[in-house]
Design a protein around this motif. Structure first.
Motif, PDB file in Angstrom:
ATOM      1  N   VAL A  84      44.623  79.623  46.606  1.00  0.00           N
ATOM      2  CA  VAL A  84      44.303  78.963  47.871  1.00  0.00           C
ATOM      3  C   VAL A  84      44.290  79.975  49.018  1.00  0.00           C
ATOM      4  O   VAL A  84      43.349  80.025  49.817  1.00  0.00           O
ATOM      5  CB  VAL A  84      45.312  77.838  48.168  1.00  0.00           C
ATOM      6  N   MET A  85      45.318  80.790  49.104  1.00  0.00           N
ATOM      7  CA  MET A  85      45.422  81.761  50.195  1.00  0.00           C
ATOM      8  C   MET A  85      44.264  82.752  50.187  1.00  0.00           C
ATOM      9  O   MET A  85      43.773  83.161  51.241  1.00  0.00           O
ATOM     10  CB  MET A  85      46.741  82.515  50.100  1.00  0.00           C
ATOM     11  N   ALA A 121      47.209  75.158  55.154  1.00  0.00           N
ATOM     12  CA  ALA A 121      48.591  74.862  54.772  1.00  0.00           C
ATOM     13  C   ALA A 121      48.642  74.475  53.299  1.00  0.00           C
ATOM     14  O   ALA A 121      47.682  73.912  52.759  1.00  0.00           O
ATOM     15  CB  ALA A 121      49.175  73.749  55.626  1.00  0.00           C
ATOM     16  N   ILE A 122      49.755  74.794  52.666  1.00  0.00           N
ATOM     17  CA  ILE A 122      50.032  74.343  51.304  1.00  0.00           C
ATOM     18  C   ILE A 122      51.350  73.590  51.391  1.00  0.00           C
ATOM     19  O   ILE A 122      52.388  74.182  51.722  1.00  0.00           O
ATOM     20  CB  ILE A 122      50.143  75.522  50.328  1.00  0.00           C
ATOM     21  N   ILE A 123      51.311  72.304  51.132  1.00  0.00           N
ATOM     22  CA  ILE A 123      52.485  71.469  51.379  1.00  0.00           C
ATOM     23  C   ILE A 123      52.732  70.508  50.212  1.00  0.00           C
ATOM     24  O   ILE A 123      51.947  70.437  49.270  1.00  0.00           O
ATOM     25  CB  ILE A 123      52.339  70.664  52.693  1.00  0.00           C
ATOM     26  N   ARG A 176      46.524  71.592  51.650  1.00  0.00           N
ATOM     27  CA  ARG A 176      46.367  71.597  50.192  1.00  0.00           C
ATOM     28  C   ARG A 176      47.737  71.240  49.610  1.00  0.00           C
ATOM     29  O   ARG A 176      48.768  71.641  50.144  1.00  0.00           O
ATOM     30  CB  ARG A 176      45.902  72.961  49.689  1.00  0.00           C
ATOM     31  N   TYR A 177      47.729  70.514  48.507  1.00  0.00           N
ATOM     32  CA  TYR A 177      48.972  69.947  47.989  1.00  0.00           C
ATOM     33  C   TYR A 177      49.324  70.542  46.622  1.00  0.00           C
ATOM     34  O   TYR A 177      48.446  70.741  45.776  1.00  0.00           O
ATOM     35  CB  TYR A 177      48.859  68.419  47.888  1.00  0.00           C
ATOM     36  N   ILE A 178      50.603  70.820  46.423  1.00  0.00           N
ATOM     37  CA  ILE A 178      51.088  71.355  45.154  1.00  0.00           C
ATOM     38  C   ILE A 178      51.052  70.246  44.101  1.00  0.00           C
ATOM     39  O   ILE A 178      51.739  69.230  44.231  1.00  0.00           O
ATOM     40  CB  ILE A 178      52.526  71.894  45.281  1.00  0.00           C
ATOM     41  N   ALA A 179      50.260  70.447  43.059  1.00  0.00           N
ATOM     42  CA  ALA A 179      50.132  69.448  42.007  1.00  0.00           C
ATOM     43  C   ALA A 179      51.453  69.274  41.262  1.00  0.00           C
ATOM     44  O   ALA A 179      52.165  70.243  40.999  1.00  0.00           O
ATOM     45  CB  ALA A 179      49.038  69.859  41.027  1.00  0.00           C
ATOM     46  N   GLY A 180      51.778  68.022  40.955  1.00  0.00           N
ATOM     47  CA  GLY A 180      52.970  67.728  40.167  1.00  0.00           C
ATOM     48  C   GLY A 180      54.272  67.854  40.919  1.00  0.00           C
ATOM     49  O   GLY A 180      55.347  67.731  40.325  1.00  0.00           O
TER      50      GLY A 180
END
Length: 304
Positions: free
Chosen positions: A188-189, A197-199, A254-258
């Motif tokens: 992503v970065m 953002a990654i949240i 963007r969201y962390i899967a799991g």
């Protein structure tokens, strides 16, 4: 000879001239397992560094995975240095650093708010030992506050004092929140130009409420007064409100899967889920008895 040992993965992964791209990747994969392992064993014998070798292995098996060479990252850790946090720093963080290229190349800043029974000297010694191989480690000591006030103060103090200045991304974690797999974050970065953002959404039902014990933010999207004034007595609600306009509403999250917790697990990354399928994990038994039982085993609960 030394340069050959120091960069075996890069040498092995170099495409073969004249072959189609897919073919060259097939050939590099075919030969890298044998040639690279031989080079790694030689390197290990010469340098005696398990972390060096583990870095090579990570490079081998993440073909073309981006690195942090194109952006500067700050790992921002907030802790009151409880026995639980100390245990995580000593038992889990060495493995997390060993497995993660993202963490290895990040500068580290620690927001330390020691309790009355916590020795600053001991806390700093543990931090310096855990992060001894990082390029930069800075420790900021502030007065201890309650959970929500401390979480919000860690952000407001960082912005007000300019601790994040000069970085492209900041990753904020508590010591008991572990980045188990950094590949999605790196991708992503490096490749998602629209991501800011990654949240982790810690609301099991509908709606958005961003986890504050873990997040990664691209700093150039934040206004200069971000996080300076709490917008709620709850840390997650305040943080979510601060990033809503510039990140959430613009589609930059963007969201962390799991990692989204199941409804009974509160705001815990990966709560109630299969840890082996979550990139970020916040494992906490929530009771002192549960923590003491786990600490007595002297085994990190994170499946790296």
């Amino acid at each position: 000879a030394s340069s050959l040992l120091l960069h075996p993965a890069k040498i092995i992964m170099a495409p073969t001239k004249g072959l189609p791209k897919k073919k060259s990747h097939y050939l590099s994969s075919k030969y890298k397992s044998t040639i690279a392992i031989i080079l790694l064993l030689v390197a290990c014998n010469i340098y005696g560094s398990s972390r060096l070798v583990s870095t090579y292995i990570s490079e081998m098996y993440s073909e073309n995975l981006p690195t942090t060479k194109d952006f500067k990252v700050l790992l921002y850790i907030t802790t009151h240095m409880s026995a639980w946090h100390k245990w995580y720093l000593e038992l889990c963080w060495p493995k997390a650093l060993e497995k993660s290229s993202l963490l290895q190349h990040a500068d580290v800043a620690v927001y330390l708010t020691p309790g009355k029974n916590t020795s600053q000297f001991e806390a700093k010694t543990i931090l310096r030992d855990t992060f001894k191989d990082q390029n930069n480690l800075t420790i900021y000591v502030r007065d201890n506050q309650d959970k929500n006030e401390g979480a919000m103060a860690a952000l407001s103090d960082a912005v007000q004092e300019g601790w994040w200045r000069g970085y492209d991304w900041v990753i904020r974690v508590n010591p008991d929140v572990i980045i188990r797999d950094d590949r999605y974050m790196l991708d992503v970065m490096h490749n998602d130009t629209n991501a800011t953002a990654i949240i982790i959404n810690c609301t099991a039902s509908g709606g958005k409420k961003a986890h504050t014990d873990f997040f990664a933010i691209k700093l150039d999207v934040l206004p200069s007064d971000a996080f300076l004034k709490p917008e709620s007595s709850n840390a997650e609600a305040s943080f979510t409100s601060h990033i809503r306009k510039d990140i959430l509403e613009k589609g930059g999250a963007r969201y962390i899967a799991g990692a989204k917790p199941l409804w009974r697990w509160g705001c815990r990354a990966g709560g109630g889920r299969d840890y082996s399928k979550s990139d970020v994990i916040h494992h906490d038994p929530s009771t002192e008895a549960g923590q003491l039982e786990l600490m007595s085993k002297m085994t990190c609960p994170i499946p790296f």
